[in-house]
Design a protein around this motif. Sequence first.
Motif, PDB file in Angstrom:
ATOM      1  N   GLU A 463       4.946 137.913 -71.793  1.00 24.59           N
ATOM      2  CA  GLU A 463       6.156 138.596 -71.343  1.00 24.59           C
ATOM      3  C   GLU A 463       6.153 138.869 -69.845  1.00 24.59           C
ATOM      4  OE1 GLU A 463       3.058 141.641 -72.200  1.00 24.59           O
ATOM      5  OE2 GLU A 463       3.810 139.829 -73.209  1.00 24.59           O
ATOM      6  N   LYS A 464       4.976 138.845 -69.210  1.00 26.78           N
ATOM      7  CA  LYS A 464       4.881 139.114 -67.771  1.00 26.78           C
ATOM      8  C   LYS A 464       4.882 137.840 -66.931  1.00 26.78           C
ATOM      9  CE  LYS A 464       2.284 143.454 -68.245  1.00 26.78           C
ATOM     10  NZ  LYS A 464       1.066 144.189 -67.859  1.00 26.78           N
ATOM     11  N   LEU A 465       4.861 136.677 -67.598  1.00 23.29           N
ATOM     12  CA  LEU A 465       4.769 135.407 -66.887  1.00 23.29           C
ATOM     13  C   LEU A 465       6.142 134.790 -66.693  1.00 23.29           C
ATOM     14  CD1 LEU A 465       1.654 133.867 -68.668  1.00 23.29           C
ATOM     15  CD2 LEU A 465       1.716 135.245 -66.583  1.00 23.29           C
ATOM     16  N   THR A 466       6.326 134.172 -65.560  1.00 27.90           N
ATOM     17  CA  THR A 466       7.590 133.494 -65.271  1.00 27.90           C
ATOM     18  C   THR A 466       7.733 132.223 -66.084  1.00 27.90           C
ATOM     19  OG1 THR A 466       7.490 134.346 -63.012  1.00 27.90           O
ATOM     20  CG2 THR A 466       9.034 132.554 -63.424  1.00 27.90           C
ATOM     21  N   ASP A 467       6.635 131.474 -66.207  1.00 28.03           N
ATOM     22  CA  ASP A 467       6.649 130.210 -66.958  1.00 28.03           C
ATOM     23  C   ASP A 467       5.634 130.279 -68.093  1.00 28.03           C
ATOM     24  OD1 ASP A 467       8.438 129.131 -65.034  1.00 28.03           O
ATOM     25  OD2 ASP A 467       6.733 128.710 -63.707  1.00 28.03           O
ATOM     26  N   LYS A 468       5.860 129.472 -69.102  1.00 29.20           N
ATOM     27  CA  LYS A 468       4.897 129.375 -70.195  1.00 29.20           C
ATOM     28  C   LYS A 468       3.663 128.622 -69.701  1.00 29.20           C
ATOM     29  CE  LYS A 468       4.271 127.801 -74.946  1.00 29.20           C
ATOM     30  NZ  LYS A 468       4.869 127.093 -76.110  1.00 29.20           N
ATOM     31  N   PRO A 469       2.467 129.186 -69.888  1.00 32.80           N
ATOM     32  CA  PRO A 469       1.253 128.541 -69.368  1.00 32.80           C
ATOM     33  C   PRO A 469       1.077 127.132 -69.908  1.00 32.80           C
ATOM     34  CG  PRO A 469       0.784 130.768 -70.099  1.00 32.80           C
ATOM     35  CD  PRO A 469       2.173 130.452 -70.571  1.00 32.80           C
ATOM     36  N   HIS A 470       0.653 126.229 -69.037  1.00 31.62           N
ATOM     37  CA  HIS A 470       0.392 124.854 -69.442  1.00 31.62           C
ATOM     38  C   HIS A 470      -0.632 124.253 -68.487  1.00 31.62           C
ATOM     39  CE1 HIS A 470       3.669 124.678 -66.453  1.00 31.62           C
ATOM     40  NE2 HIS A 470       3.123 123.540 -66.068  1.00 31.62           N
ATOM     41  N   GLU A 471      -1.346 123.289 -68.992  1.00 30.19           N
ATOM     42  CA  GLU A 471      -2.366 122.618 -68.183  1.00 30.19           C
ATOM     43  C   GLU A 471      -1.682 121.765 -67.114  1.00 30.19           C
ATOM     44  OE1 GLU A 471      -5.144 122.563 -66.604  1.00 30.19           O
ATOM     45  OE2 GLU A 471      -6.351 122.534 -68.443  1.00 30.19           O
ATOM     46  N   ALA A 472      -2.347 121.631 -65.998  1.00 31.17           N
ATOM     47  CA  ALA A 472      -1.807 120.842 -64.894  1.00 31.17           C
ATOM     48  C   ALA A 472      -1.846 119.364 -65.228  1.00 31.17           C
ATOM     49  CB  ALA A 472      -2.624 121.105 -63.634  1.00 31.17           C
ATOM     50  N   PRO A 473      -0.966 118.562 -64.605  1.00 36.07           N
ATOM     51  CA  PRO A 473      -1.026 117.114 -64.811  1.00 36.07           C
ATOM     52  C   PRO A 473      -2.358 116.552 -64.313  1.00 36.07           C
ATOM     53  CG  PRO A 473       0.470 117.666 -63.017  1.00 36.07           C
ATOM     54  CD  PRO A 473       0.123 118.950 -63.700  1.00 36.07           C
ATOM     55  N   MET A 474      -2.720 115.410 -64.849  1.00 32.68           N
ATOM     56  CA  MET A 474      -4.020 114.832 -64.532  1.00 32.68           C
ATOM     57  C   MET A 474      -4.201 114.595 -63.041  1.00 32.68           C
ATOM     58  SD  MET A 474      -6.917 114.048 -65.645  1.00 32.68           S
ATOM     59  CE  MET A 474      -6.497 114.268 -67.382  1.00 32.68           C
ATOM     60  N   GLY A 475      -3.120 114.190 -62.360  1.00 34.35           N
ATOM     61  CA  GLY A 475      -3.238 113.927 -60.924  1.00 34.35           C
ATOM     62  C   GLY A 475      -3.642 115.153 -60.137  1.00 34.35           C
ATOM     63  N   MET A 476      -3.167 116.326 -60.559  1.00 27.53           N
ATOM     64  CA  MET A 476      -3.504 117.564 -59.862  1.00 27.53           C
ATOM     65  C   MET A 476      -4.925 118.019 -60.172  1.00 27.53           C
ATOM     66  SD  MET A 476      -1.338 121.154 -59.798  1.00 27.53           S
ATOM     67  CE  MET A 476       0.215 120.287 -59.659  1.00 27.53           C
ATOM     68  N   LEU A 477      -5.489 117.513 -61.259  1.00 28.91           N
ATOM     69  CA  LEU A 477      -6.829 117.930 -61.671  1.00 28.91           C
ATOM     70  C   LEU A 477      -7.936 117.085 -61.037  1.00 28.91           C
ATOM     71  CD1 LEU A 477      -6.148 118.584 -65.453  1.00 28.91           C
ATOM     72  CD2 LEU A 477      -6.731 120.310 -63.748  1.00 28.91           C
ATOM     73  N   ILE A 478      -7.586 115.909 -60.529  1.00 31.91           N
ATOM     74  CA  ILE A 478      -8.622 114.996 -60.034  1.00 31.91           C
ATOM     75  C   ILE A 478      -9.448 115.640 -58.918  1.00 31.91           C
ATOM     76  CG2 ILE A 478      -9.042 112.811 -58.867  1.00 31.91           C
ATOM     77  CD1 ILE A 478      -6.589 111.684 -60.304  1.00 31.91           C
ATOM     78  N   SER A 479      -8.771 116.180 -57.918  1.00 34.93           N
ATOM     79  CA  SER A 479      -9.491 116.747 -56.769  1.00 34.93           C
ATOM     80  C   SER A 479     -10.379 117.918 -57.158  1.00 34.93           C
ATOM     81  CB  SER A 479      -8.494 117.159 -55.681  1.00 34.93           C
ATOM     82  OG  SER A 479      -7.838 116.028 -55.152  1.00 34.93           O
ATOM     83  N   PRO A 480      -9.869 118.949 -57.888  1.00 38.74           N
ATOM     84  CA  PRO A 480     -10.782 120.037 -58.266  1.00 38.74           C
ATOM     85  C   PRO A 480     -11.908 119.598 -59.182  1.00 38.74           C
ATOM     86  CG  PRO A 480      -8.629 120.317 -59.300  1.00 38.74           C
ATOM     87  CD  PRO A 480      -8.476 119.241 -58.284  1.00 38.74           C
ATOM     88  N   VAL A 481     -11.677 118.576 -60.018  1.00 38.92           N
ATOM     89  CA  VAL A 481     -12.751 118.055 -60.864  1.00 38.92           C
ATOM     90  C   VAL A 481     -13.847 117.437 -59.997  1.00 38.92           C
ATOM     91  CG1 VAL A 481     -13.337 116.219 -62.493  1.00 38.92           C
ATOM     92  CG2 VAL A 481     -11.403 117.724 -62.963  1.00 38.92           C
ATOM     93  N   ILE A 482     -13.457 116.728 -58.945  1.00 37.61           N
ATOM     94  CA  ILE A 482     -14.450 116.141 -58.030  1.00 37.61           C
ATOM     95  C   ILE A 482     -15.249 117.245 -57.343  1.00 37.61           C
ATOM     96  CG2 ILE A 482     -14.739 114.815 -55.899  1.00 37.61           C
ATOM     97  CD1 ILE A 482     -12.358 113.110 -56.764  1.00 37.61           C
ATOM     98  N   PHE A 483     -14.561 118.297 -56.904  1.00 37.37           N
ATOM     99  CA  PHE A 483     -15.255 119.429 -56.283  1.00 37.37           C
ATOM    100  C   PHE A 483     -16.258 120.053 -57.251  1.00 37.37           C
ATOM    101  CE2 PHE A 483     -11.669 119.935 -53.115  1.00 37.37           C
ATOM    102  CZ  PHE A 483     -12.468 119.739 -52.014  1.00 37.37           C
ATOM    103  N   ALA A 484     -15.801 120.289 -58.479  1.00 38.03           N
ATOM    104  CA  ALA A 484     -16.679 120.915 -59.475  1.00 38.03           C
ATOM    105  C   ALA A 484     -17.874 120.011 -59.782  1.00 38.03           C
ATOM    106  CB  ALA A 484     -15.886 121.209 -60.744  1.00 38.03           C
ATOM    107  N   SER A 485     -17.638 118.714 -59.845  1.00 37.96           N
ATOM    108  CA  SER A 485     -18.730 117.774 -60.106  1.00 37.96           C
ATOM    109  C   SER A 485     -19.756 117.805 -58.979  1.00 37.96           C
ATOM    110  CB  SER A 485     -18.167 116.356 -60.273  1.00 37.96           C
ATOM    111  OG  SER A 485     -17.220 116.312 -61.326  1.00 37.96           O
ATOM    112  N   LEU A 486     -19.265 117.901 -57.740  1.00 41.15           N
ATOM    113  CA  LEU A 486     -20.179 117.983 -56.607  1.00 41.15           C
ATOM    114  C   LEU A 486     -21.016 119.254 -56.658  1.00 41.15           C
ATOM    115  CD1 LEU A 486     -17.897 116.727 -53.668  1.00 41.15           C
ATOM    116  CD2 LEU A 486     -19.895 115.574 -54.616  1.00 41.15           C
ATOM    117  N   ALA A 487     -20.412 120.360 -57.113  1.00 44.84           N
ATOM    118  CA  ALA A 487     -21.164 121.609 -57.233  1.00 44.84           C
ATOM    119  C   ALA A 487     -22.333 121.451 -58.199  1.00 44.84           C
ATOM    120  CB  ALA A 487     -20.233 122.735 -57.688  1.00 44.84           C
ATOM    121  N   ILE A 488     -22.098 120.688 -59.271  1.00 41.77           N
ATOM    122  CA  ILE A 488     -23.164 120.472 -60.249  1.00 41.77           C
ATOM    123  C   ILE A 488     -24.202 119.486 -59.717  1.00 41.77           C
ATOM    124  CG2 ILE A 488     -23.673 119.594 -62.556  1.00 41.77           C
ATOM    125  CD1 ILE A 488     -20.881 120.532 -63.398  1.00 41.77           C
ATOM    126  N   VAL A 489     -23.732 118.383 -59.134  1.00 43.92           N
ATOM    127  CA  VAL A 489     -24.652 117.347 -58.640  1.00 43.92           C
ATOM    128  C   VAL A 489     -25.538 117.904 -57.530  1.00 43.92           C
ATOM    129  CG1 VAL A 489     -24.765 115.149 -57.408  1.00 43.92           C
ATOM    130  CG2 VAL A 489     -23.147 115.435 -59.295  1.00 43.92           C
TER     131      VAL A 489
END
Length: 958
Positions: A463-489
Amino acid sequence: MSFLLIAVFLPFIGAAVSPLLQKLISRTHTGWIVLTIPVLLFAFFMGQITSIQNGSSISTAIPWIPSLGISIALYLDGLSLLFSLLITGIGALVVLYSIFYLDKKKEAINSFYVYLLLFMGAMLGVVLSDNLIVLYGFWELTSISSFLLIAFWHQREKSRYGALKSMLITVFGGLSMLAGFVMFYVMSGTFSIREILGSLDIVTNHSLFTPAMILVLIGAFTKSAQFPFHIWLPDAMEAPTPVSAYLHSATMVKAGLYLVARFSPVFSGETAWFWLISFVGLLTMIYGSYRAMKQTDLKALLAFSTISQLGLIMSLLGLGSAAAFYTGGTDSLFYTKATMAAIFHLINHAVFKGALFMVVGIVDHGTGTRDIRKLGGLMSFMPITFSIALIGTFSMAGLPPFNGFLSKEMFFTAALNIKEMDIMDLQFLLVLVPVIAWIASIFTFVYSMVLLFKTFRGPIQLEKLTDKPHEAPMGMLISPVIFASLAIVIGFFPNLIAYSLIEPAMAAIHPSMLLSGERFLVSIHFWHGWTTEIYMTIGVILIGTILFKLHHRLKLISEPIVRKVTLNNMYDGGLYLLNRFSKGITNGYMTGSIRHYLIYIFVFLIISLSYTMMQSQSMQFDFTNFAPTSMYEAIIIVVLVLSVIAIPFTKSRMMAIILTGTAGYMVTLFFVIFHAPDLALTQMIVETVSVTLFLLCFYHLPKLSKKIAPLRFRLSNFAIAAGVGTVMTLIALSASGNRSFESISDFFLKESYHLAGGKNVVNVILVDFRGFDTMLEIVVLAIASFGIYAMIKLKLDPEGEKMTLPKMSSRGKYAFPVIKSNDVILQTISKVVIFIILTFSLYLFFAGHNNPGGGFIGALMASAAFVLLTMAFGIKTMREVIPIDFKILTAVGLTVALLTGIGSFFVKAPFLSHSFGHFMLPILGDTELATAMLFDLGVYLTVIGITMNIILTIGRDE
């Protein structure tokens, strides 16, 4: 041309070309075109790792202002390579993220990518420049481009406020830094950083050494948001998330850290350097982490966490400078581990903070809010985003097995080691270092957990959110996934970058610590046994968990700080007082009266020049060498003087224009008698065009009053006019009768053809010897013409927001003067005369290098033809015959002139250097071609565009 030069200028070229390519390839997103630039640059710098790792370096230099020792000198070593990889690698990921984050239909993405490329090029220039003045130029360009990026959503007041705040503070620091650089030049006689390092004995013993150090540090502290200059960073978070991920976590805010690291070899032996950097960094770290716990906006939380992390790295650089207090051996290398930790954490911070900023952008994109109080339970809606956030926050909190844990442990080690030192008998202060480090780490743990669990765990509040929560499109996830992978590597395999990136950077920061052929020992491991550092980490986790659980109950860490006296209020109050003070002064002399403004100028001119002449010991008047006056000259002088004297007494504006034109044409005759055809042609055409402009301008003036002005008014005018005339006459007589230096005219006469390939000395001076002056003159004229266009064609509405055309007349037409003649004879003659004038204009342009003429004179002649066409047939007909937008023509001319100057860089010559040669051409035979003609073409097009833009703006058809 060196690859380093290409690397620096490629983003600027991309910024200029990408909008044009977008129009040609309209279906392709601009981001995909822009993405190729950072990818190519990242690949280039990756290819340099091996050679830099082996102790090599790459340098190149192009003379710019050799007389001042300024050249575009670039230098790639371990430190600049590390930052170049961060700038280009993270830049590529940010561009990729932006393609999916920004709406192509709703956002001005072309402008966004232009600003982003400008910033990327400026940052590369900062980290690669070896010349201090060039470094300063790129430094300020980062402030300007970041201002444009932060204010990208300029319709928002907060965006404009944040952009202005960031620019004012960082530009202030940049000016302070420039003063320090000038002091370095005074001390060492060079602007080269490497040459300064080679003359440390002279520099360190100079009285300006400490002031220069403080001024340079002010520049570093403002750019890297150190306390108390940190206040611009939270407000800069009004920028789009890709901007925050790029500027405020990985690049711009790291520029200050780079500056400190680069100048560490110069200042490391100074105790003031050690104390300032170390404790300003520690204060910034604990303050930023404490404030981060209190934030309810995700980006504000990340902003203060960035301030804290920047303070951590800054303090490590300060602690690492302690190595310079030892002459060598294990003690000196022992303290360089702090520098190792600083470099390692700089990399780690860029990785996990880039991921977290992109996560916040995804949350904002998917829910419509960044308010932690409205979020919660997003883990089930955004599982991939939650996984990235978990890796990023745990790394930021310093938890294993992520990369942040390793650099945090190294930070604890450096803090514990430094307390064993004794500098100026202040060892008791060094005991505070590990205490502050530990407390700040607890706060870091708390705000990291708040970011993760308050956002993704707990009950969902739809009720407090403007939009219904949803996962980001795959294109928007590529960069943060690479960052997260580098943190692990990097966490599991830290030694992958130990000797490829960290060790070469350390060698650049501490070159004196190593003997020839030696290398720093860089060994990073997870487990070193049950050490003090491990116990400190366990304490951080235990106490941090307790504080996190009590977060809402403890006002000290949960509620915002509300005080009337804050740094932000001091900034706002100071800015208000400055604006009010300057407005009061400005209103005192900006009366709206042009007469008053001219009085200020002329009175200042009379006083300053009169005082200078009285104080000068070399003022002489020698009339013995004057040439005799011929009868023709006497007649011209009499007509000239009489026409000028008659102007103030005429009661008709038309007569005033005629008399002014008469004076101008008499000057033209003087040039003819004195055998100066270039000047005569220029003066004649300028007078012709000026008469037209005067006639058009008088349309906008009120009716001429026939009342006799008061005597005091006329006497003051006479006094000022007589004063200016007397002073200028005395200066002219003194200059002609007293020469302190040999005339430079002999040089121009002798070397005009030999050095520039031209026999027309006047034109050669304009386009070659003094080409830079001509370049600046046409730029100023272009700005003036666009200013006239804006003032006359566009007007602000009463609210000062919308731009509109001038009000219509009673007949429903725009109130502009008519430019059209019904004279049949004029129209008939014009059809022939216009082509003759244009042909003569082209002749003047092509012949100008060896005969009277040139681009400037030719352009004025062509403009005269266009003016004649306009006056004879009207603007509509002129537009149909010559369908040219003269504003665009002005821009094209400036671009041609600028590119001609830049072209000299490709042959490693100073800006606007020209060349010429003889070539056998078909039909024409042996022909001389000079690059100066390209520059002259730019002048030709610019002057035509400027003149016609002014004429057509002031005068229009009804």
